[in-house]
Scaffold this motif. Structure first.
Motif, PDB file in Angstrom:
ATOM      1  N   THR A  32       0.862  -1.263  -0.041  1.00 49.38           N
ATOM      2  CA  THR A  32       0.007   0.013   0.009  1.00 49.38           C
ATOM      3  C   THR A  32       0.914   1.403  -0.043  1.00 49.38           C
ATOM      4  N   ARG A  33       0.344   2.362  -0.515  1.00 50.59           N
ATOM      5  CA  ARG A  33       0.813   3.693  -0.082  1.00 50.59           C
ATOM      6  C   ARG A  33       0.384   4.234   1.237  1.00 50.59           C
ATOM      7  N   ASP A  34      -1.045   3.808   1.741  1.00 46.63           N
ATOM      8  CA  ASP A  34      -1.711   4.510   2.633  1.00 46.63           C
ATOM      9  C   ASP A  34      -1.167   4.226   3.959  1.00 46.63           C
ATOM     10  N   GLY A  35      -0.922   5.158   4.697  1.00 48.70           N
ATOM     11  CA  GLY A  35      -0.222   5.061   6.068  1.00 48.70           C
ATOM     12  C   GLY A  35      -1.276   4.677   7.154  1.00 48.70           C
ATOM     13  N   ALA A  36      -2.544   5.129   6.955  1.00 48.77           N
ATOM     14  CA  ALA A  36      -3.645   4.314   7.884  1.00 48.77           C
ATOM     15  C   ALA A  36      -3.819   3.002   7.620  1.00 48.77           C
ATOM     16  N   GLN A  37      -3.596   2.317   6.451  1.00 53.34           N
ATOM     17  CA  GLN A  37      -3.695   1.100   6.428  1.00 53.34           C
ATOM     18  C   GLN A  37      -2.316   0.275   7.055  1.00 53.34           C
ATOM     19  N   VAL A  38      -1.386   0.922   6.903  1.00 59.42           N
ATOM     20  CA  VAL A  38      -0.306   0.444   7.543  1.00 59.42           C
ATOM     21  C   VAL A  38      -0.449   0.236   9.125  1.00 59.42           C
ATOM     22  N   ARG A  39      -0.806   1.358   9.626  1.00 54.99           N
ATOM     23  CA  ARG A  39      -1.225   1.520  11.009  1.00 54.99           C
ATOM     24  C   ARG A  39      -2.464   0.249  11.512  1.00 54.99           C
ATOM     25  N   ALA A  40      -3.219   0.285  10.696  1.00 53.12           N
ATOM     26  CA  ALA A  40      -4.281  -0.722  10.867  1.00 53.12           C
ATOM     27  C   ALA A  40      -3.634  -2.227  10.966  1.00 53.12           C
ATOM     28  N   PHE A  41      -2.667  -2.455   9.891  1.00 54.37           N
ATOM     29  CA  PHE A  41      -1.862  -3.659   9.999  1.00 54.37           C
ATOM     30  C   PHE A  41      -1.072  -3.928  11.291  1.00 54.37           C
ATOM     31  N   HIS A  42      -0.566  -2.926  11.591  1.00 57.99           N
ATOM     32  CA  HIS A  42       0.267  -3.012  12.741  1.00 57.99           C
ATOM     33  C   HIS A  42      -0.600  -3.262  14.033  1.00 57.99           C
ATOM     34  N   ALA A  43      -1.789  -2.745  14.174  1.00 55.81           N
ATOM     35  CA  ALA A  43      -2.653  -2.899  15.306  1.00 55.81           C
ATOM     36  C   ALA A  43      -3.119  -4.299  15.458  1.00 55.81           C
ATOM     37  N   GLU A  44      -3.269  -4.928  14.140  1.00 57.42           N
ATOM     38  CA  GLU A  44      -3.768  -6.431  14.154  1.00 57.42           C
ATOM     39  C   GLU A  44      -2.640  -7.124  14.289  1.00 57.42           C
ATOM     40  N   HIS A  45      -1.174  -7.089  13.859  1.00 56.88           N
ATOM     41  CA  HIS A  45      -0.382  -8.014  14.072  1.00 56.88           C
ATOM     42  C   HIS A  45       0.691  -7.668  15.064  1.00 56.88           C
ATOM     43  N   ARG A  46       0.768  -6.452  15.396  1.00 54.46           N
ATOM     44  CA  ARG A  46       1.708  -5.939  16.600  1.00 54.46           C
ATOM     45  C   ARG A  46       3.033  -5.814  16.193  1.00 54.46           C
ATOM     46  N   ASP A  47       3.811  -6.845  15.619  1.00 54.89           N
ATOM     47  CA  ASP A  47       5.198  -6.797  15.327  1.00 54.89           C
ATOM     48  C   ASP A  47       5.405  -7.067  13.848  1.00 54.89           C
ATOM     49  N   ILE A  48       5.791  -6.106  13.080  1.00 55.34           N
ATOM     50  CA  ILE A  48       5.666  -5.998  11.742  1.00 55.34           C
ATOM     51  C   ILE A  48       7.253  -5.683  10.938  1.00 55.34           C
ATOM     52  N   ILE A  49       7.403  -5.806   9.850  1.00 55.85           N
ATOM     53  CA  ILE A  49       8.502  -5.445   9.070  1.00 55.85           C
ATOM     54  C   ILE A  49       8.094  -4.577   7.930  1.00 55.85           C
ATOM     55  N   LEU A  50       8.614  -3.375   7.859  1.00 54.62           N
ATOM     56  CA  LEU A  50       8.330  -2.525   6.835  1.00 54.62           C
ATOM     57  C   LEU A  50       9.272  -2.394   5.713  1.00 54.62           C
ATOM     58  N   LYS A  51       9.233  -2.581   4.226  1.00 55.19           N
ATOM     59  CA  LYS A  51      10.186  -2.497   3.368  1.00 55.19           C
ATOM     60  C   LYS A  51      10.057  -1.897   2.169  1.00 55.19           C
ATOM     61  N   PRO A  52      10.961  -1.122   1.571  1.00 57.28           N
ATOM     62  CA  PRO A  52      10.456  -0.494   0.214  1.00 57.28           C
ATOM     63  C   PRO A  52      10.488  -1.616  -0.837  1.00 57.28           C
ATOM     64  N   LEU A  53      10.002  -1.115  -1.946  1.00 62.37           N
ATOM     65  CA  LEU A  53       9.852  -2.065  -2.885  1.00 62.37           C
ATOM     66  C   LEU A  53      10.807  -2.538  -3.755  1.00 62.37           C
ATOM     67  N   ASP A  54      12.124  -1.458  -3.796  1.00 57.80           N
ATOM     68  CA  ASP A  54      13.163  -1.242  -4.814  1.00 57.80           C
ATOM     69  C   ASP A  54      14.102  -1.556  -4.251  1.00 57.80           C
ATOM     70  N   GLY A  55      14.147  -2.093  -2.769  1.00 61.59           N
ATOM     71  CA  GLY A  55      15.446  -2.039  -2.266  1.00 61.59           C
ATOM     72  C   GLY A  55      16.190  -3.413  -2.349  1.00 61.59           C
ATOM     73  N   MET A  56      17.061  -3.507  -1.975  1.00 67.87           N
ATOM     74  CA  MET A  56      18.158  -4.797  -2.270  1.00 67.87           C
ATOM     75  C   MET A  56      19.379  -4.625  -0.918  1.00 67.87           C
ATOM     76  N   GLY A  57      19.784  -5.944  -0.849  1.00 68.31           N
ATOM     77  CA  GLY A  57      20.971  -6.119   0.098  1.00 68.31           C
ATOM     78  C   GLY A  57      20.187  -5.805   1.549  1.00 68.31           C
TER      79      GLY A  57
END
Length: 316
Positions: free
Chosen positions: A141-166
């Motif tokens: 997603t691009r939506d910060g509110a959706q990220v916050r909701a995901f965190h509220a559900e799962h509590r321990d999360i990993i966030l990453k860019p789609l174009d990252g490496m290494g």
């Protein structure tokens, strides 16, 4: 055979661990002619075919002064027996354009591995979405509110860019939500960029396993990249320790389902990243791990890969 490697500059290769070098060394031992260019050397002009300003080279026994090059000259890709696209990520606009030039070379008769269209169609973070049965809870997603909701559900999360490496740009946010807002802003650029969020997998402490698929079949050993110290990332680029280990039953199940599908699309070499029982990435641009697996287990990954390359390159 004549083999053209589209790769990063040969002068920068770390021969003690580079998988492309392992491919080149095995091909040289078999008597194949080796050529190399960078993606920026690809060219097409109306009335002609895709060419590359490349140089023929031979591999020496000296790991420090490991190749002897000839003068650069234009090579027609369709006149090669195989073209290997081994440029490292990131998958940026220039990489995208290179796949189109390579696809044009295919139309002119070149055999390119991995196939350019398949490279474009399998971005390494997003390719896992096709196989939801093998992944952890995931949000794109691009939506910060959706990220916050995901965190509220799962509590321990990993966030990453789609174009990252290494391991670049990977963050963990625990139940306290510390710095979540700042991390979201950093990764999504205030809603301008898409990011991926996944439930944290505690099995990362046992390693982020790289499973190599060659022509759809798994190498029998994975390379578990184990985080060191307080680091949450197992990537070798950030100090992870690589330990080869036999594939588990779950690893084989994943490989047996995903491998044939990707091979049928022209992906001769794939690197699955697996943490615990879950696939986290599908690497198709320039999967690595050849030398570490071979050195620790005796299974010759480069030999297995060149065997597969020869089968496909020589097929009518």
């Amino acid at each position: 055979m004549k083999l053209l490697f589209v790769a990063d500059p040969l002068e920068g290769f770390k021969t003690y661990k580079d998988s492309t070098f392992a491919m080149m060394r095995e091909a040289h031992v078999r008597g194949h002619e080796l050529f190399a260019c960078e993606a920026r050397h690809l060219r097409w002009q109306r009335g002609g075919k895709v060419t590359a300003l490349s140089r023929r080279f031979t591999v020496t026994a000296d790991p420090h002064d490991w190749f002897v090059p000839e003068a650069r000259a234009d090579a027609v890709l369709a006149e090669m027996d195989a073209v290997l696209m081994r440029s490292d990520p990131p998958f940026d606009s220039e990489y995208f354009y290179a796949t189109h030039l390579l696809e044009q070379a295919e139309r002119e008769g070149a055999k390119v591995f991995n196939r350019p269209a398949a490279l474009r169609n399998h971005p390494e973070k997003l390719a896992i979405l096709e196989f939801p049965q093998f992944i952890t809870p995931t949000l794109v997603t691009r939506d910060g509110a959706q990220v916050r909701a995901f965190h509220a559900e799962h509590r321990d999360i990993i966030l990453k860019p789609l174009d990252g490496m290494g391991g670049m740009g990977i963050f963990r946010v625990g139940p306290d939500g510390l710095n979540l807002g700042s991390i979201i802003e950093t990764l999504n650029k205030h809603g301008a960029q898409t990011l991926m969020v996944q439930r944290y997998l505690p099995e990362i402490t046992q390693g982020d396993k790289r499973i190599l698929l060659i022509d759809g079949e798994p190498v029998p050993h994975a390379l578990a990249r184990i985080p060191q110290g307080s680091e949450i990332r197992g990537n070798m680029a950030v100090g992870g320790k690589g330990v080869a280990q036999d594939l588990s039953a779950r690893d084989r199940e994943i490989a047996s389902q995903i491998g044939p599908i990707l091979a049928a699309r022209g992906l001769l070499l794939v690197g699955l990243d697996v943490i615990g029982d879950c696939v986290t990435e599908i690497n198709v641009t320039s999967p690595t791990g050849f030398q570490e697996i071979t050195q620790q287990t005796g299974f010759d990954v480069a030999r297995t890969f060149i065997n597969a390359l020869e089968r496909h390159a020589l097929a009518k």
